[in-house]
Design a protein around this motif. Structure first.
Motif, PDB file in Angstrom:
ATOM      1  N   HIS A   1      42.093   4.299  37.411  1.00 42.89           N
ATOM      2  CA  HIS A   1      41.948   5.848  37.738  1.00 42.89           C
ATOM      3  C   HIS A   1      40.238   5.747  38.046  1.00 42.89           C
ATOM      4  N   CYS A   2      39.530   4.603  37.313  1.00 46.02           N
ATOM      5  CA  CYS A   2      38.130   3.860  37.364  1.00 46.02           C
ATOM      6  C   CYS A   2      37.723   4.187  38.715  1.00 46.02           C
ATOM      7  N   GLN A   3      36.683   4.729  39.006  1.00 48.89           N
ATOM      8  CA  GLN A   3      35.834   4.842  40.975  1.00 48.89           C
ATOM      9  C   GLN A   3      34.593   4.323  40.842  1.00 48.89           C
ATOM     10  N   ALA A   4      34.682   2.995  40.009  1.00 51.98           N
ATOM     11  CA  ALA A   4      33.556   2.060  39.431  1.00 51.98           C
ATOM     12  C   ALA A   4      33.888   0.650  41.483  1.00 51.98           C
ATOM     13  N   ALA A   5      32.770   0.718  41.822  1.00 52.08           N
ATOM     14  CA  ALA A   5      32.643  -0.162  42.610  1.00 52.08           C
ATOM     15  C   ALA A   5      33.344  -2.014  42.755  1.00 52.08           C
ATOM     16  N   SER A   6      32.920  -2.334  41.381  1.00 46.74           N
ATOM     17  CA  SER A   6      33.187  -3.030  40.875  1.00 46.74           C
ATOM     18  C   SER A   6      33.726  -3.379  39.709  1.00 46.74           C
ATOM     19  N   PRO A   7      34.891  -4.594  38.979  1.00 45.44           N
ATOM     20  CA  PRO A   7      34.691  -4.502  37.726  1.00 45.44           C
ATOM     21  C   PRO A   7      34.295  -5.296  37.669  1.00 45.44           C
ATOM     22  N   VAL A   8      33.240  -5.767  38.038  1.00 48.19           N
ATOM     23  CA  VAL A   8      32.622  -7.386  37.179  1.00 48.19           C
ATOM     24  C   VAL A   8      31.548  -6.123  36.304  1.00 48.19           C
TER      25      VAL A   8
END
Length: 253
Positions: free
Chosen positions: A164-171
């Motif tokens: 459910h992470c809302q960060a735009a990118s996983p990088v």
């Protein structure tokens, strides 16, 4: 015209649903905003460098608030601590100083640090309950250090990201992931120190879980590299609980 104040906070995360104000339980943010309202009569928003989850602690969280009432920083700190103490809130204001209008605890932050505490002992926890993660077996520190180095640097951390992470990118770029041993009166502790500009939701806990699997001999250090490269949350075999996670510092230019 309001004055912006920069706060340094310490809190025990056990009684809270996390940093952020929410309808279904107490939060650190709500405790602070209520204290300020009782002092000034103002509805203010308190912004933090990091939005810690339920059960996660802080030794030096940076936050800020804008207050219109004329009040000295030391008086505000003392008044907030008095109100928090009377409310039974496990939060303390360690420092309070004026801040420029363009300072923002979250968006001005260029680095965040966490420490995860693991206590290795067979006996159950008493006064450390909720403050460390107890593991009954000794951990192989060298194997954990070798595994940790696979995670340092710029990577796609999808495997170590909450669904459910809302960060735009996983990088993200992980600047530091150190594993150190610390002796304490209540047993042998292993501390994992992590530092980055920012982290994904559950990233530190997920990385610690993977390192513990290596430290207990369930997998080899290279398995952490393989899990990282798989970019698949299903490859994560163990997610560490919030108990041992401590926010230890916010860094600014």
């Amino acid at each position: 015209m309001s004055q912006r104040f920069r706060l340094t906070l310490e809190y025990d995360g056990r009684p809270f649903m996390g940093w952020q104000r929410q309808a279904h339980g107490p939060s650190v943010q709500q405790a602070l905003e209520t204290a300020i309202f009782e002092i000034t009569g103002e509805d203010v928003a308190v912004h933090a460098a990091g939005r810690t989850d339920a059960g996660v602690h802080a030794r030096a969280m940076t936050a800020h608030a804008d207050i219109a009432k004329a009040i000295a920083p030391f008086r505000l700190m003392e008044a907030m601590n008095a109100r928090l103490r009377m409310a039974g809130a496990a939060v303390a204001v360690l420092d309070c100083v004026p801040a420029p209008p363009d300072f923002h605890a979250r968006f001005s932050c260029i680095g965040r640090s966490y420490t995860y505490r693991i206590l290795c002992r067979r006996a159950p926890l008493t006064h450390q309950q909720g403050l460390v993660w107890r593991r009954p077996k000794p951990l192989d520190i060298e194997a954990m250090r070798a595994a940790a180095q696979h995670l340092v640097g710029r990577h796609d951390f999808t495997t170590f990201r909450h669904v459910h992470c809302q960060a735009a990118s996983p990088v993200k770029t992980l600047d530091r992931l150190d594993v150190v041993e610390a002796e304490a009166d209540w047993g042998r502790e292993v501390h994992v120190h992590a530092a980055a500009r920012s982290f994904l939701h559950h990233q530190v806990r997920s990385m610690v879980g993977a390192l513990v699997m290596v430290g207990e001999g369930h997998s080899m250090p290279d398995a952490v590299k393989a899990a990282l490269e798989a970019r698949d949350r299903a490859r994560l075999r163990l997610n560490a609980p919030p108990d041992g996670l401590w926010f230890t510092g916010a860094h600014y230019g």
